[in-house]
Write a protein that holds these residues in place. Structure first.
Motif, PDB file in Angstrom:
ATOM      1  N   MET A   1     -10.209  -8.278   8.470  1.00  0.00           N
ATOM      2  CA  MET A   1      -9.362  -7.835   7.400  1.00  0.00           C
ATOM      3  C   MET A   1     -10.035  -6.736   6.581  1.00  0.00           C
ATOM      4  N   ASN A   2     -11.230  -6.349   6.954  1.00  0.00           N
ATOM      5  CA  ASN A   2     -11.971  -5.328   6.201  1.00  0.00           C
ATOM      6  C   ASN A   2     -11.258  -3.984   6.163  1.00  0.00           C
ATOM      7  N   ASP A   3     -10.379  -3.751   7.142  1.00  0.00           N
ATOM      8  CA  ASP A   3      -9.683  -2.474   7.204  1.00  0.00           C
ATOM      9  C   ASP A   3      -8.345  -2.487   6.455  1.00  0.00           C
ATOM     10  N   ILE A   4      -8.047  -3.555   5.706  1.00  0.00           N
ATOM     11  CA  ILE A   4      -6.785  -3.709   4.987  1.00  0.00           C
ATOM     12  C   ILE A   4      -7.057  -3.896   3.500  1.00  0.00           C
ATOM     13  N   THR A   5      -6.267  -3.240   2.679  1.00  0.00           N
ATOM     14  CA  THR A   5      -6.347  -3.395   1.231  1.00  0.00           C
ATOM     15  C   THR A   5      -5.046  -4.019   0.740  1.00  0.00           C
ATOM     16  N   ILE A   6      -5.165  -5.047  -0.076  1.00  0.00           N
ATOM     17  CA  ILE A   6      -3.995  -5.679  -0.697  1.00  0.00           C
ATOM     18  C   ILE A   6      -3.928  -5.178  -2.136  1.00  0.00           C
ATOM     19  N   ARG A   7      -2.748  -4.667  -2.536  1.00  0.00           N
ATOM     20  CA  ARG A   7      -2.587  -4.166  -3.906  1.00  0.00           C
ATOM     21  C   ARG A   7      -1.116  -4.157  -4.275  1.00  0.00           C
ATOM     22  N   ARG A   8      -0.855  -3.916  -5.573  1.00  0.00           N
ATOM     23  CA  ARG A   8       0.519  -3.774  -6.039  1.00  0.00           C
ATOM     24  C   ARG A   8       1.108  -2.497  -5.440  1.00  0.00           C
ATOM     25  N   ALA A   9       2.377  -2.550  -5.102  1.00  0.00           N
ATOM     26  CA  ALA A   9       3.062  -1.394  -4.540  1.00  0.00           C
ATOM     27  C   ALA A   9       3.332  -0.353  -5.618  1.00  0.00           C
ATOM     28  N   THR A  10       3.376   0.895  -5.193  1.00  0.00           N
ATOM     29  CA  THR A  10       3.757   2.013  -6.057  1.00  0.00           C
ATOM     30  C   THR A  10       4.901   2.760  -5.373  1.00  0.00           C
ATOM     31  N   SER A  11       5.460   3.718  -6.055  1.00  0.00           N
ATOM     32  CA  SER A  11       6.554   4.490  -5.453  1.00  0.00           C
ATOM     33  C   SER A  11       6.093   5.225  -4.195  1.00  0.00           C
ATOM     34  N   THR A  46       8.776  -8.628 -11.300  1.00  0.00           N
ATOM     35  CA  THR A  46       9.107  -8.683  -9.876  1.00  0.00           C
ATOM     36  C   THR A  46       8.050  -7.896  -9.095  1.00  0.00           C
ATOM     37  N   PRO A  47       6.838  -8.427  -9.037  1.00  0.00           N
ATOM     38  CA  PRO A  47       5.781  -7.676  -8.374  1.00  0.00           C
ATOM     39  C   PRO A  47       5.978  -7.584  -6.864  1.00  0.00           C
ATOM     40  N   VAL A  48       5.549  -6.475  -6.329  1.00  0.00           N
ATOM     41  CA  VAL A  48       5.544  -6.264  -4.889  1.00  0.00           C
ATOM     42  C   VAL A  48       4.103  -5.955  -4.503  1.00  0.00           C
ATOM     43  N   PHE A  49       3.619  -6.670  -3.516  1.00  0.00           N
ATOM     44  CA  PHE A  49       2.267  -6.462  -3.014  1.00  0.00           C
ATOM     45  C   PHE A  49       2.361  -5.900  -1.606  1.00  0.00           C
ATOM     46  N   GLY A  59       1.354  -2.075   6.221  1.00  0.00           N
ATOM     47  CA  GLY A  59       1.532  -2.938   7.383  1.00  0.00           C
ATOM     48  C   GLY A  59       2.114  -4.288   7.027  1.00  0.00           C
ATOM     49  N   GLY A  60       2.343  -4.513   5.739  1.00  0.00           N
ATOM     50  CA  GLY A  60       2.932  -5.768   5.301  1.00  0.00           C
ATOM     51  C   GLY A  60       3.303  -5.670   3.835  1.00  0.00           C
ATOM     52  N   PHE A  61       4.210  -6.548   3.414  1.00  0.00           N
ATOM     53  CA  PHE A  61       4.570  -6.589   1.995  1.00  0.00           C
ATOM     54  C   PHE A  61       4.984  -7.992   1.603  1.00  0.00           C
ATOM     55  N   LEU A  62       4.923  -8.244   0.324  1.00  0.00           N
ATOM     56  CA  LEU A  62       5.443  -9.475  -0.249  1.00  0.00           C
ATOM     57  C   LEU A  62       6.094  -9.138  -1.579  1.00  0.00           C
ATOM     58  N   GLU A  63       7.355  -9.521  -1.720  1.00  0.00           N
ATOM     59  CA  GLU A  63       8.074  -9.351  -2.976  1.00  0.00           C
ATOM     60  C   GLU A  63       8.107 -10.711  -3.660  1.00  0.00           C
ATOM     61  N   ALA A  64       7.724 -10.747  -4.922  1.00  0.00           N
ATOM     62  CA  ALA A  64       7.685 -12.009  -5.666  1.00  0.00           C
ATOM     63  C   ALA A  64       8.525 -11.885  -6.926  1.00  0.00           C
ATOM     64  N   GLY A  65       8.639 -12.980  -7.603  1.00  0.00           N
ATOM     65  CA  GLY A  65       9.380 -13.010  -8.854  1.00  0.00           C
ATOM     66  C   GLY A  65       9.387 -14.422  -9.389  1.00  0.00           C
ATOM     67  N   THR A  66      10.339 -14.683 -10.258  1.00  0.00           N
ATOM     68  CA  THR A  66      10.486 -16.042 -10.791  1.00  0.00           C
ATOM     69  C   THR A  66      11.922 -16.497 -10.596  1.00  0.00           C
ATOM     70  N   ALA A  98      -3.371 -13.327   2.410  1.00  0.00           N
ATOM     71  CA  ALA A  98      -3.901 -12.566   1.270  1.00  0.00           C
ATOM     72  C   ALA A  98      -2.767 -12.046   0.388  1.00  0.00           C
ATOM     73  N   LEU A  99      -1.637 -11.658   0.992  1.00  0.00           N
ATOM     74  CA  LEU A  99      -0.478 -11.237   0.203  1.00  0.00           C
ATOM     75  C   LEU A  99       0.063 -12.400  -0.624  1.00  0.00           C
ATOM     76  N   VAL A 100       0.169 -13.568  -0.002  1.00  0.00           N
ATOM     77  CA  VAL A 100       0.650 -14.754  -0.723  1.00  0.00           C
ATOM     78  C   VAL A 100      -0.315 -15.100  -1.859  1.00  0.00           C
ATOM     79  N   GLU A 101      -1.598 -15.047  -1.597  1.00  0.00           N
ATOM     80  CA  GLU A 101      -2.575 -15.352  -2.644  1.00  0.00           C
ATOM     81  C   GLU A 101      -2.474 -14.368  -3.806  1.00  0.00           C
TER      82      GLU A 101
END
Length: 152
Positions: A1-11, A46-49, A59-66, A98-101
């Motif tokens: 997973m060293n070649d992947i960065t998990i962060r909040r999405a931007t435009s 409504t964060p998106v990672f 290469g992946g995304f997770l949309e969250a909210g409440t 990692a996205l879920v976390e």
């Protein structure tokens, strides 16, 4: 997973995120999704990672909210995984976890104590992934709909 960065999405992530949204929800439209994505990006609740490859592509995304209510939860509101997708070549490497976390950390930062999610009954890959991360199946639902026609 060293070649992947998990962060909040931007435009700037919209093209890759849109590509994956269309794979996850093929009945969606480019225009509809684009508007939804702008709304998600502008709402801090409504964060998106995104999982970003070393070449800068998503290469992946997770949309969250409440949600006020989620099956099997005892508190309100609860954190909720609204959408979660990984490109096939990245699956099984812990990137989805990692996205879920990241979403769980966000939910805790909002003072939430529970996180929930859902998937289709026949999506065995998603069911196994949820169970592997400690989520428990709480119930199974069958949804019904009926078109109401004007009475004569």
């Amino acid at each position: 997973m060293n070649d992947i960065t998990i962060r909040r999405a931007t435009s700037a992530d919209k093209p890759g995120w849109l590509r994956m949204r269309l794979l996850l929800w093929p009945d969606g439209t480019l225009e509809g999704f684009s508007r939804e994505m702008d709304d998600l990006l502008s709402d801090p609740l409504t964060p998106v990672f995104v999982a970003i490859r070393s070449n800068g592509m998503a290469g992946g995304f997770l949309e969250a909210g409440t949600r006020k209510y989620a099956e099997g939860c005892e508190t309100s509101p609860v954190g909720y995984i609204e959408g979660w997708y990984m490109d096939e070549d990245l699956r099984g490497r812990g990137i989805g976890k990692a996205l879920v976390e990241a979403a769980e950390v966000w939910a805790r930062s909002q003072g939430l104590t529970e996180m929930a999610s859902d998937t289709w009954l026949d999506n065995e890959v998603s069911i196994r992934a949820h169970l592997k991360m400690g989520y428990e199946e709480t119930e199974r639902l069958v949804h019904f709909a009926k078109k109401l026609h004007e009475s004569v």
